[in-house]
Design an enzyme around this catalytic site. Structure first.
Site, PDB file in Angstrom:
ATOM      1  N   CYS A  16     -42.126  42.704 -19.201  1.00  0.00           N
ATOM      2  CA  CYS A  16     -42.187  43.738 -20.244  1.00  0.00           C
ATOM      3  C   CYS A  16     -41.234  43.357 -21.369  1.00  0.00           C
ATOM      4  O   CYS A  16     -40.369  44.122 -21.784  1.00  0.00           O
ATOM      5  CB  CYS A  16     -41.849  45.110 -19.672  1.00  0.00           C
ATOM      6  SG  CYS A  16     -42.763  45.527 -18.167  1.00  0.00           S
ATOM      7  N   ALA A  17     -41.399  42.128 -21.880  1.00  0.00           N
ATOM      8  CA  ALA A  17     -40.382  41.472 -22.706  1.00  0.00           C
ATOM      9  C   ALA A  17     -40.351  41.939 -24.152  1.00  0.00           C
ATOM     10  O   ALA A  17     -39.295  41.892 -24.795  1.00  0.00           O
ATOM     11  CB  ALA A  17     -40.602  39.961 -22.676  1.00  0.00           C
ATOM     12  N   ALA A  18     -41.489  42.321 -24.729  1.00  0.00           N
ATOM     13  CA  ALA A  18     -41.523  42.671 -26.159  1.00  0.00           C
ATOM     14  C   ALA A  18     -40.695  43.942 -26.413  1.00  0.00           C
ATOM     15  O   ALA A  18     -40.630  44.817 -25.550  1.00  0.00           O
ATOM     16  CB  ALA A  18     -42.962  42.884 -26.597  1.00  0.00           C
ATOM     17  N   PRO A  19     -40.036  44.022 -27.580  1.00  0.00           N
ATOM     18  CA  PRO A  19     -40.117  43.140 -28.754  1.00  0.00           C
ATOM     19  C   PRO A  19     -39.243  41.896 -28.699  1.00  0.00           C
ATOM     20  O   PRO A  19     -39.261  41.103 -29.625  1.00  0.00           O
ATOM     21  CB  PRO A  19     -39.669  44.047 -29.900  1.00  0.00           C
ATOM     22  CG  PRO A  19     -38.713  44.987 -29.267  1.00  0.00           C
ATOM     23  CD  PRO A  19     -39.239  45.232 -27.873  1.00  0.00           C
TER      24      PRO A  19
ATOM     25  N   GLY B 111     -35.596  41.220 -27.769  1.00  0.00           N
ATOM     26  CA  GLY B 111     -34.152  41.009 -27.873  1.00  0.00           C
ATOM     27  C   GLY B 111     -33.558  40.391 -26.627  1.00  0.00           C
ATOM     28  O   GLY B 111     -32.707  39.498 -26.694  1.00  0.00           O
ATOM     29  N   LYS B 112     -34.013  40.836 -25.466  1.00  0.00           N
ATOM     30  CA  LYS B 112     -33.474  40.314 -24.205  1.00  0.00           C
ATOM     31  C   LYS B 112     -33.978  38.898 -23.945  1.00  0.00           C
ATOM     32  O   LYS B 112     -33.257  38.071 -23.373  1.00  0.00           O
ATOM     33  CB  LYS B 112     -33.826  41.273 -23.070  1.00  0.00           C
ATOM     34  CG  LYS B 112     -33.203  42.658 -23.241  1.00  0.00           C
ATOM     35  CD  LYS B 112     -33.636  43.611 -22.130  1.00  0.00           C
ATOM     36  CE  LYS B 112     -33.053  44.995 -22.368  1.00  0.00           C
ATOM     37  NZ  LYS B 112     -33.611  45.640 -23.578  1.00  0.00           N
TER      38      LYS B 112
ATOM     39  N   ASP C  59     -37.237  45.275 -17.759  1.00  0.00           N
ATOM     40  CA  ASP C  59     -36.914  46.399 -18.646  1.00  0.00           C
ATOM     41  C   ASP C  59     -38.185  47.226 -18.721  1.00  0.00           C
ATOM     42  O   ASP C  59     -39.054  46.987 -19.550  1.00  0.00           O
ATOM     43  CB  ASP C  59     -36.496  45.869 -20.020  1.00  0.00           C
ATOM     44  CG  ASP C  59     -36.026  46.982 -20.952  1.00  0.00           C
ATOM     45  OD1 ASP C  59     -36.016  48.152 -20.520  1.00  0.00           O
ATOM     46  OD2 ASP C  59     -35.688  46.687 -22.111  1.00  0.00           O
TER      47      ASP C  59
ATOM     48  N   CYS D 190     -34.555  52.419 -20.739  1.00  0.00           N
ATOM     49  CA  CYS D 190     -33.839  53.112 -21.815  1.00  0.00           C
ATOM     50  C   CYS D 190     -34.162  54.604 -21.753  1.00  0.00           C
ATOM     51  O   CYS D 190     -34.559  55.217 -22.744  1.00  0.00           O
ATOM     52  CB  CYS D 190     -34.174  52.516 -23.179  1.00  0.00           C
ATOM     53  SG  CYS D 190     -35.936  52.506 -23.582  1.00  0.00           S
TER      54      CYS D 190
END
Length: 427
Positions: free
Chosen positions: A243-246, A248-249, A306, A359
């Site tokens: 679930c990488a987008a957008p 930053g990580k 994430d 988050c």
């Protein structure tokens, strides 16, 4: 429209943005993507968005003030005009004559609102003469969220979180290794936070800031940078960012020297991730796929999940989320997170590690996930995380992981809300 003072059209579209934000999760973005909004000059677009966001940040206070002056509820379009006018006064410090006269002009433009132009004028001028009494911070939260957070975190913490809604947050930057954080902070009139993020209160076009063109940094809330530090990626390790987008990580992981696979089901959002990889000169394998159904046999030294969530922890930057989320969303997303955690665990090599993050400020999405996961997966154990070592407030430490919330670091400008836990797989 040209000139220093934004015109009536900018204020009309501010109302459209506000109504869009209150209509559903994607409503704000839909209005911003529309032709009317994009046709405005850039300063007017910024003004319209600032009006709408100001109204969202103080919506409860604004409505209490309006209700103290309204004997009967006016049509929704009229309330929107009044809300935007008060946001101009209370948040943007627009002169009273400009805020009131533009609201009256807007009322005159439409048949449905024209009969109420005298009411608009009277209510706004009345509040100028006799302001409404101050409202508590929780007034700006939907009632069900205020009650939930009071029960979950206690009245004092819930009030601190609610107070953070009213404030526009600063901008945080994550830096590539080798960048001089202190020098960048001085150039941007900011500070270096624990963990190494640079925080600035400057506004405007970021592409002109020092280091942007060279790819030396990217925008990332200080709280959002903590999960990767907890994962502790090492040079040469195989790391999966689910679930990488957008992105930053993903950038953090790649900057640490890991061999990164960045996976997300949203191909459009992955394009933004790829653009940031290109700008920063970092590399990752980018995959558009569903994390639960990804047909690839590889396992990894470290996995970051994430997970999709209600995103209530992002209320400082996205106050519209408070009005988009519904009570049933919490349970629905907790079930999604349960399944994604199991899928992520299967990707971790024996002896490897998994960081789970959301988050969200909802316990069901954060702390509540961990005991159930450990019962399902006895081959994992919960690892301790030192808050100081990952750039988190000392008060973040909890029995299931780290809990960051917007009421922390109030003297520094706050943080997004996050929960994260590190889960190590036995060798």
């Amino acid at each position: 429209m040209t000139g220093a003072e934004p015109g009536v059209e900018a204020r009309r579209l501010a109302g459209a943005l506000l109504e869009g934000a209150l209509s559903g999760r994607d409503g704000l973005a839909a209005v911003q993507a529309g032709k009317g909004f994009s046709a405005l000059p850039s300063p007017d677009r910024a003004f319209a968005r600032a009006c709408a966001m100001g109204a969202l940040r103080r919506l409860g206070e604004i409505d209490l003030a309006l209700d103290s002056r309204l004997k009967t509820a006016p049509p929704q379009q009229v309330r929107t005009l009044l809300r935007i006018a008060l946001a101009q006064r209370w948040v943007l410090d627009v002169p009273a004559f400009a805020a009131v006269s533009s609201a009256v002009k807007l009322a005159e433009r439409e048949a449905k609102t024209r009969p109420y132009k005298a009411l608009v004028n009277a209510v706004l001028r009345g509040l100028e003469r006799d302001p409404a009494p101050p409202a508590p911070p929780q007034a700006n939260l939907p009632d069900w969220i205020a009650a939930r957070w009071t029960q979950s975190w206690g009245p004092e913490t819930a009030a601190a979180i609610a107070a953070a809604v009213r404030q526009e947050p600063p901008t945080d930057l994550s830096l590539k290794p080798g960048q001089d954080a202190e020098a960048l902070a001085r150039a941007l009139e900011g500070e270096v936070l624990p963990g190494g993020s640079v925080r600035t209160r400057l506004r405007g076009d970021l592409t002109g800031w020092p280091g942007y063109a060279d790819g030396g940094w990217w925008v990332q809330d200080a709280a959002a940078a903590v999960p990767v530090r907890a994962l502790d990626p090492r040079p040469g390790e195989a790391v999966l960012d689910l679930c990488a987008a957008p992105g930053g990580k993903t950038l953090q992981l790649a900057a640490a020297g890991a061999a990164v696979v960045a996976l997300d089901r949203n191909a459009a959002r992955l394009r933004r991730l790829q653009e940031n990889l290109t700008r920063t000169g970092l590399t990752a394998e980018v995959v558009a796929a569903d994390a639960e159904r990804w047909d690839d046999p590889r396992t990894f030294d470290a996995v970051l999940l994430d997970a999709p969530c209600t995103a209530t922890g992002t209320l400082r930057r996205h106050p519209e989320v408070l009005h988009a989320v519904r009570p049933g969303d919490v349970a629905d997303l907790a079930d999604v997170q349960h399944r994604l955690l199991d899928a992520a665990a299967d990707r971790v090599r024996p002896g490897g590690r998994l960081v789970y993050a959301v988050c969200s400020l909802e316990r069901e999405e954060g702390e509540g996930q961990i005991p159930a996961f450990l019962r399902r997966r006895p081959d994992f154990r919960l690892a301790a995380i030192d808050p100081a070592a990952v750039g988190a407030p000392e008060t973040a430490a909890g029995p299931q992981g780290l809990r960051l919330h917007p009421g922390q670091w109030p003297d520094r400008g706050g943080l997004d809300g996050f929960f994260l836990a590190r889960l190590d797989r036995t060798a």
